[in-house]
Write a protein that holds these residues in place. Sequence first.
Motif, PDB file in Angstrom:
ATOM      1  N   PRO A   1      -8.932 -11.588   1.911  1.00 39.05           N
ATOM      2  CA  PRO A   1      -9.819 -11.997   0.820  1.00 39.05           C
ATOM      3  C   PRO A   1     -10.602 -10.814   0.249  1.00 39.05           C
ATOM      4  O   PRO A   1     -11.000 -10.829  -0.905  1.00 39.05           O
ATOM      5  CB  PRO A   1     -10.751 -13.012   1.468  1.00 39.05           C
ATOM      6  CG  PRO A   1      -9.964 -13.569   2.601  1.00 39.05           C
ATOM      7  CD  PRO A   1      -9.133 -12.409   3.103  1.00 39.05           C
ATOM      8  N   ALA A   2     -10.803  -9.763   1.058  1.00 36.67           N
ATOM      9  CA  ALA A   2     -11.518  -8.582   0.571  1.00 36.67           C
ATOM     10  C   ALA A   2     -10.603  -7.676  -0.253  1.00 36.67           C
ATOM     11  O   ALA A   2     -11.032  -6.643  -0.747  1.00 36.67           O
ATOM     12  CB  ALA A   2     -12.094  -7.798   1.754  1.00 36.67           C
ATOM     13  N   GLY A   3      -9.318  -8.058  -0.388  1.00 33.32           N
ATOM     14  CA  GLY A   3      -8.403  -7.299  -1.217  1.00 33.32           C
ATOM     15  C   GLY A   3      -7.694  -6.166  -0.499  1.00 33.32           C
ATOM     16  O   GLY A   3      -7.207  -5.238  -1.113  1.00 33.32           O
ATOM     17  N   ARG A   4      -7.624  -6.233   0.825  1.00 30.62           N
ATOM     18  CA  ARG A   4      -6.931  -5.177   1.547  1.00 30.62           C
ATOM     19  C   ARG A   4      -6.077  -5.789   2.652  1.00 30.62           C
ATOM     20  O   ARG A   4      -6.306  -6.903   3.089  1.00 30.62           O
ATOM     21  CB  ARG A   4      -7.925  -4.187   2.128  1.00 30.62           C
ATOM     22  CG  ARG A   4      -8.947  -4.807   3.039  1.00 30.62           C
ATOM     23  CD  ARG A   4      -9.934  -3.765   3.531  1.00 30.62           C
ATOM     24  NE  ARG A   4     -10.791  -4.386   4.507  1.00 30.62           N
ATOM     25  CZ  ARG A   4     -12.099  -4.332   4.487  1.00 30.62           C
ATOM     26  NH1 ARG A   4     -12.714  -3.663   3.548  1.00 30.62           N
ATOM     27  NH2 ARG A   4     -12.810  -4.912   5.407  1.00 30.62           N
ATOM     28  N   ALA A   5      -5.092  -5.029   3.091  1.00 32.53           N
ATOM     29  CA  ALA A   5      -4.184  -5.518   4.125  1.00 32.53           C
ATOM     30  C   ALA A   5      -4.876  -5.524   5.474  1.00 32.53           C
ATOM     31  O   ALA A   5      -5.938  -4.925   5.655  1.00 32.53           O
ATOM     32  CB  ALA A   5      -2.930  -4.656   4.159  1.00 32.53           C
ATOM     33  N   ALA A   6      -4.265  -6.161   6.440  1.00 31.19           N
ATOM     34  CA  ALA A   6      -4.871  -6.330   7.752  1.00 31.19           C
ATOM     35  C   ALA A   6      -4.610  -5.163   8.694  1.00 31.19           C
ATOM     36  O   ALA A   6      -5.443  -4.844   9.526  1.00 31.19           O
ATOM     37  CB  ALA A   6      -4.358  -7.619   8.387  1.00 31.19           C
ATOM     38  N   LEU A   7      -3.462  -4.488   8.587  1.00 30.69           N
ATOM     39  CA  LEU A   7      -3.083  -3.473   9.559  1.00 30.69           C
ATOM     40  C   LEU A   7      -2.609  -2.213   8.851  1.00 30.69           C
ATOM     41  O   LEU A   7      -1.729  -2.277   8.002  1.00 30.69           O
ATOM     42  CB  LEU A   7      -1.968  -4.000  10.469  1.00 30.69           C
ATOM     43  CG  LEU A   7      -1.456  -3.057  11.546  1.00 30.69           C
ATOM     44  CD1 LEU A   7      -2.563  -2.745  12.558  1.00 30.69           C
ATOM     45  CD2 LEU A   7      -0.258  -3.670  12.249  1.00 30.69           C
ATOM     46  N   TYR A   8      -3.195  -1.097   9.220  1.00 30.57           N
ATOM     47  CA  TYR A   8      -2.844   0.202   8.651  1.00 30.57           C
ATOM     48  C   TYR A   8      -2.405   1.124   9.775  1.00 30.57           C
ATOM     49  O   TYR A   8      -3.057   1.188  10.816  1.00 30.57           O
ATOM     50  CB  TYR A   8      -4.051   0.842   7.962  1.00 30.57           C
ATOM     51  CG  TYR A   8      -4.593   0.034   6.825  1.00 30.57           C
ATOM     52  CD1 TYR A   8      -4.181   0.280   5.526  1.00 30.57           C
ATOM     53  CD2 TYR A   8      -5.495  -0.993   7.048  1.00 30.57           C
ATOM     54  CE1 TYR A   8      -4.668  -0.468   4.480  1.00 30.57           C
ATOM     55  CE2 TYR A   8      -5.985  -1.757   6.010  1.00 30.57           C
ATOM     56  CZ  TYR A   8      -5.566  -1.487   4.726  1.00 30.57           C
ATOM     57  OH  TYR A   8      -6.035  -2.231   3.690  1.00 30.57           O
TER      58      TYR A   8
ATOM     59  N   VAL B   1      -7.406  -1.721  11.927  1.00 30.58           N
ATOM     60  CA  VAL B   1      -7.365  -3.164  11.723  1.00 30.58           C
ATOM     61  C   VAL B   1      -8.486  -3.483  10.751  1.00 30.58           C
ATOM     62  O   VAL B   1      -9.662  -3.287  11.059  1.00 30.58           O
ATOM     63  CB  VAL B   1      -7.546  -3.929  13.054  1.00 30.58           C
ATOM     64  CG1 VAL B   1      -7.537  -5.433  12.811  1.00 30.58           C
ATOM     65  CG2 VAL B   1      -6.480  -3.516  14.050  1.00 30.58           C
ATOM     66  N   ASN B   2      -8.128  -3.926   9.569  1.00 32.38           N
ATOM     67  CA  ASN B   2      -9.071  -4.123   8.466  1.00 32.38           C
ATOM     68  C   ASN B   2      -9.816  -2.823   8.140  1.00 32.38           C
ATOM     69  O   ASN B   2     -10.961  -2.852   7.699  1.00 32.38           O
ATOM     70  CB  ASN B   2     -10.070  -5.241   8.766  1.00 32.38           C
ATOM     71  CG  ASN B   2      -9.404  -6.591   8.798  1.00 32.38           C
ATOM     72  OD1 ASN B   2      -8.458  -6.843   8.067  1.00 32.38           O
ATOM     73  ND2 ASN B   2      -9.869  -7.466   9.661  1.00 32.38           N
ATOM     74  N   GLU B   3      -9.193  -1.710   8.370  1.00 35.99           N
ATOM     75  CA  GLU B   3      -9.786  -0.392   8.118  1.00 35.99           C
ATOM     76  C   GLU B   3      -8.712   0.518   7.520  1.00 35.99           C
ATOM     77  O   GLU B   3      -7.755   0.883   8.190  1.00 35.99           O
ATOM     78  CB  GLU B   3     -10.324   0.205   9.420  1.00 35.99           C
ATOM     79  CG  GLU B   3     -10.982   1.550   9.251  1.00 35.99           C
ATOM     80  CD  GLU B   3     -12.120   1.514   8.249  1.00 35.99           C
ATOM     81  OE1 GLU B   3     -12.059   2.293   7.281  1.00 35.99           O
ATOM     82  OE2 GLU B   3     -13.061   0.715   8.429  1.00 35.99           O
TER      83      GLU B   3
END
Length: 86
Positions: free
Chosen positions: A34-41, A51-53
């Motif tokens: 919902p914040a406009g970004r993927a969950a895993l980088y 994770v959310n970063e």
Amino acid sequence: MSTLRTTNIRHGSSAVLNIELDNQGRAIFGPNSPAGRAALYVNAQRNRVGVNEEDPQQALDVNGNFNLTGNAVLGGTLNATGNIDF
């Protein structure tokens, strides 16, 4: 910079809605939050996972709550802010 983006990758009964790979050694997995970004980088060049970063500063950088079941071994300094409940 070259970037590969794809959607709806299916493996067995599991599906990843979005995957993005670039030539900088980074991979982004999962649907946008919902914040406009993927969950895993994943940043393979820096050996870091977020994770959310989007720009992990540590080997594992979690932005949000997490749950740990089992034992944790700490081989360094523990820095904490906020409340610690035992």
